[in-house]
Design an enzyme around this catalytic site. Structure first.
Site, PDB file in Angstrom:
ATOM      1  N   VAL A  33      19.442  33.134  19.372  1.00  0.00           N
ATOM      2  CA  VAL A  33      21.143  32.426  19.258  1.00  0.00           C
ATOM      3  C   VAL A  33      21.876  33.404  18.341  1.00  0.00           C
ATOM      4  O   VAL A  33      21.435  34.013  17.217  1.00  0.00           O
ATOM      5  CB  VAL A  33      20.893  31.141  18.472  1.00  0.00           C
ATOM      6  CG1 VAL A  33      22.288  30.441  18.158  1.00  0.00           C
ATOM      7  CG2 VAL A  33      19.909  30.376  19.236  1.00  0.00           C
ATOM      8  N   LYS A  48      23.394  31.215  23.084  1.00  0.00           N
ATOM      9  CA  LYS A  48      22.207  31.042  23.226  1.00  0.00           C
ATOM     10  C   LYS A  48      21.630  31.761  24.583  1.00  0.00           C
ATOM     11  O   LYS A  48      21.883  31.550  25.660  1.00  0.00           O
ATOM     12  CB  LYS A  48      21.615  29.484  23.382  1.00  0.00           C
ATOM     13  CG  LYS A  48      22.168  28.876  22.313  1.00  0.00           C
ATOM     14  CD  LYS A  48      21.529  27.124  22.231  1.00  0.00           C
ATOM     15  CE  LYS A  48      20.034  27.443  22.362  1.00  0.00           C
ATOM     16  NZ  LYS A  48      19.495  26.135  22.518  1.00  0.00           N
ATOM     17  N   ASP A 144      14.120  15.751  21.545  1.00  0.00           N
ATOM     18  CA  ASP A 144      13.757  16.525  20.290  1.00  0.00           C
ATOM     19  C   ASP A 144      14.713  16.213  19.301  1.00  0.00           C
ATOM     20  O   ASP A 144      15.284  17.076  18.614  1.00  0.00           O
ATOM     21  CB  ASP A 144      13.804  18.156  20.620  1.00  0.00           C
ATOM     22  CG  ASP A 144      13.099  18.863  19.553  1.00  0.00           C
ATOM     23  OD1 ASP A 144      12.085  18.242  18.837  1.00  0.00           O
ATOM     24  OD2 ASP A 144      13.153  20.141  19.452  1.00  0.00           O
ATOM     25  N   LYS A 146      15.824  15.480  15.729  1.00  0.00           N
ATOM     26  CA  LYS A 146      15.009  15.611  14.398  1.00  0.00           C
ATOM     27  C   LYS A 146      16.042  16.272  13.468  1.00  0.00           C
ATOM     28  O   LYS A 146      17.123  16.671  13.789  1.00  0.00           O
ATOM     29  CB  LYS A 146      14.012  16.834  14.609  1.00  0.00           C
ATOM     30  CG  LYS A 146      14.408  18.185  15.026  1.00  0.00           C
ATOM     31  CD  LYS A 146      13.376  19.425  15.506  1.00  0.00           C
ATOM     32  CE  LYS A 146      13.894  20.422  15.944  1.00  0.00           C
ATOM     33  NZ  LYS A 146      12.730  21.432  16.269  1.00  0.00           N
ATOM     34  N   PRO A 147      15.824  16.093  12.288  1.00  0.00           N
ATOM     35  CA  PRO A 147      16.559  16.546  11.109  1.00  0.00           C
ATOM     36  C   PRO A 147      17.265  18.135  11.475  1.00  0.00           C
ATOM     37  O   PRO A 147      18.493  18.349  11.229  1.00  0.00           O
ATOM     38  CB  PRO A 147      16.009  16.645   9.836  1.00  0.00           C
ATOM     39  CG  PRO A 147      14.979  15.521  10.173  1.00  0.00           C
ATOM     40  CD  PRO A 147      14.404  15.905  11.443  1.00  0.00           C
TER      41      PRO A 147
END
Length: 724
Positions: A33, A48, A144, A146-147
């Site tokens: 990235v 990306k 996915d 998530k934090p």
């Protein structure tokens, strides 16, 4: 000088997809990235890349491209979902250009500052839930959450990033058998056991795990290795929120526990429901969870475990201290997708809706069931009992409720969100001939019907402009231009939109017929969401290998339909390419190859031989513009129908409440009413021979005297009723 890539790896200073790479942001197993700037305007972006060695594998390249394809379907862009700006899918360095979201990830914030306050947890969760609800409405799951995949922007709003593992539930699975996709601490139980069982409720679980970590500072499910974490997740073994963070309000704790249930059927059924509850919690209301409620209003949540004892003993999940309540009086179990109650041989008995339970025999409880332990009454609440639990968020549709035409029009005039559907139907004129034209031709003659049709079409542009302005104000989506953009927006939000109020109409059912390119098929459009493609879950399944699994979706608005090109393979409506379009009976839909579908009109309704003919208000207005005598009886009824106006005013107050919004809605209603009355004052003296300035009762008398000479009468739907 522009730098060259080295060994197939992108280098800072090189240009890809029109963007100048500035520096490496991160590198992982799937690729890299970079921070970059778009050359055309200097816009900061993120690019990306798929790793060159992986780009050689078609399966992995397809998964990488899917992130872009999935997010491109979010139109318009959602404020809580990262925006895709461009894609370069060919060549040795496939890449996606994304907006550069300012701020930091939730993971970085927690690592630096520790847990968030309960209120901030609910605020972050609300934004993420709204974004994911829009994603789910397209038939996708993130997989996915998530934090590390939630950005906290400087102004505080969260934005979901990284859809690299997003699963389009209509695409062939790209996950090899036994392969796990996700991050261990936030992978739902079903992701460990069966990737094919993943659905939107998996994201509900992952968001619950993410918010738990934001609240407590630690993952909900601990373990020294992946196997230990998996065992804890599959067993639902974690410290409850109020144990790990005692300052947590009960409502937030209950919401998180419901999100983290092992069985998907016991979680919130939709991400939109999560968002609604977090909004309620921020306003001080309780979470909506299965529970018993006693006469004093005490709630006994039914979340922790699969069975719950009701009685007077300490340790009972539902403890009631009363002399006729046994220590262990009854037992409630989660069984077969619902809650089943059994009496435990109590002396005073257990009653459901007034009927005593036989000892040992279970009874499935329904939402609102009246349960009595002896003489102690309890109310059972199960808010999700009737919710669809199959995870098919793309099949859910908005709830519609009918109201009188003047009420709906008044709500649209004051930009009430519940009138959005009514506005959408007015974005384009209907195809001709319409049902009104056929009925008018039989009742008043073909020439009058054609004149009405022309006037209705001529006024269509003004109605469409007003509808677009109303939609922009209702939705705050002022940057959308044209009907296609608005219809794509509705495709995105229809499953989670608030209840819509629509005029009362009798709805005929059209049929979708395959006319070429496939064996003959015909499908009545009896639902409100119809899927077309080769996937077995499509309502109209077309077995052609060159057709996408999900080629198109048809959505019913109220009386009209929208068709959306889901795969962007070249849908055309009546020969015109369209990403999304309003379609009326008689329209032809063209799909890839020579496949053509016809929206077959329903049988023409029989025109009643006696009494006035009901037509759309636009057709009635056209007849007024023609000074046609068929409108006389309706104009008299409206001018003399003050009681009807008062009933509509009462209905508006019930819908809007008191205050400034109510006054604006009432003013819009009265203005529309006065417009009808002004038309009556203009036309009735000539049609009835009554002198200008006559009183309503004089018009009524004149109408009775000239009724036979006026010929067949027409009334606008919802505005008045005229006796035969």
């Amino acid at each position: 000088m522009v730098a060259e890539d080295v060994g197939g790896l992108p280098q800072p200073g090189s240009v890809h997809a029109g963007c100048l790479l500035e520096g490496l942001l991160g590198r992982g197993g799937m690729g890299s990235v970079y921070l970059a700037r778009r050359e055309a305007d200097g816009l900061p972006v993120v690019v990306k890349f798929l790793a060159p060695e992986l780009a050689q594998q078609q399966e992995l390249r397809a998964r990488f491209r899917r992130e872009w394809e999935s997010l491109q379907r979010l139109h318009p862009p959602h404020p809580n979902v990262v925006r895709v700006l461009a894609v370069q899918s060919e060549g040795p360095c496939p890449c996606i250009v994304l907006e550069r979201v300012p701020g930091e990830t939730l993971a970085d914030c927690l690592a630096r500052d520790g847990p968030l306050s309960p209120r901030r947890v609910a605020e972050v969760g609300l934004g993420v839930a709204r974004g994911l609800a829009a994603v789910h409405a397209l038939g996708m799951v993130h997989r996915d959450v998530k934090p590390g995949n939630i950005m906290l922007q400087p102004h505080g709003d969260p934005k979901i990033i990284d859809f690299g593992l997003a699963k389009d539930l209509f695409l062939s699975g790209l996950t090899a058998p036994g392969q796990l996709l996700g991050t261990a601490h936030t992978m739902a139980p079903e992701q460990w056991e069966d990737e094919g069982g993943v659905d939107p409720r998996s994201d509900v679980w992952a968001l619950g795990a993410t918010l738990y970590q934001a609240l407590t500072g630690e993952p909900a499910f601990a373990g020294s290795n992946v196997d230990d974490i998996a065992d804890a997740i599959l067993a639902g073994d974690y410290r409850r929120p109020r144990e790990a963070a005692p300052h947590t309000p009960p409502a937030l704790a209950e919401a998180l526990e419901q999100m983290l249930m092992v069985e998907p059927e016991r979680r919130y059924p939709r991400m939109a429901d999560v968002a609604e509850d977090l909004e309620r919690i921020l306003a001080g209301a309780p979470a909506r969870v299965p529970c018993f409620v006693d006469p004093q209003g005490r709630r006994f949540p039914l979340l922790d475990g699969e069975w719950f004892t009701l009685g007077s003993a300490a340790g009972c999940a539902v403890r009631v201290s009363r002399s006729d309540v046994a220590p262990k009086h009854a037992q409630l179990r989660w069984q077969g997708g619902g809650f089943v109650l059994r009496d435990l041989k109590s002396a005073a008995g257990t009653f459901v809706d007034g009927e005593r339970l036989h000892s040992g025999r279970g009874l499935a409880l329904h939402d609102g069931a009246r349960v009595s332990l002896g003489s102690v009454p309890l109310r059972f609440e199960h808010p999700w009992e009737r919710a669809a639990r199959d995870g098919a968020a793309w099949l859910r549709d908005v709830v519609r409720r009918t109201e009188p035409d003047p009420v709906v029009e008044a709500l649209a005039a004051v930009r009430d969100v519940r009138a959005a559907l009514w506005c959408l139907e007015r974005l384009l004129p209907e195809r001709l001939p319409s049902p009104d034209d056929r009925a008018l031709a039989e009742r008043l003659g073909p020439e009058v019907a054609r004149a009405v049709g022309r006037r209705r079409v001529e006024g269509g542009a003004a109605r469409a402009a007003e509808a677009a302005a109303a939609l922009a104000a209702i939705t705050s989506q002022g940057d959308l231009a044209g009907p296609e953009a608005w219809l794509c927006w509705w495709r995105q939000v229809h499953g989670s939109a608030p209840e819509q109020l629509v005029p009362a109409r009798s709805l005929a059912v059209p049929r979708l017929r395959v006319v070429s390119g496939h064996a003959p098929l015909e499908l009545p459009l009896e639902g409100s969401v119809v899927l077309v493609g080769r996937d077995p879950r499509c309502h109209l399944r077309l077995q052609r290998s060159d057709l996408p699994r999900l080629a198109a979706t048809l959505l019913r608005l109220h009386r009209r339909w929208v068709v959306v090109d889901e795969a962007r393979t070249g849908l055309a409506v009546d020969g015109r390419p369209a990403r999304a379009a309003l379609v009326d009976p008689g329209a032809t839909l063209s799909l890839p190859g020579d496949l053509r579908l016809l929206l077959v009109p329903p049988p023409a309704p029989r025109v009643p031989s006696g009494g006035p003919l009901e037509v759309e208000p636009e057709s009635f207005d056209a007849l007024c513009g023609l000074d046609h005598p068929a409108v006389a009886a309706a104009l008299v009824a409206m001018a003399c129908g003050r009681a009807r106006l008062e009933a509509w005013e009462a209905r508006l107050r019930a819908l809007v409440g008191e205050g400034a919004a109510s006054e604006r809605a009432l003013a819009a209603l009265r203005s529309a009413w006065e417009g009808r009355c002004a038309e009556a004052r203009r036309l009735l003296p000539r049609l009835l021979g009554a002198p200008p300035g006559s009183e309503p009762r004089q018009w009524q008398a004149a109408l009775q005297a000239r009724r036979a000479a006026l010929g067949p009468q027409v009334v606008p739907w919802g505005w008045c009723s005229v006796p035969p």
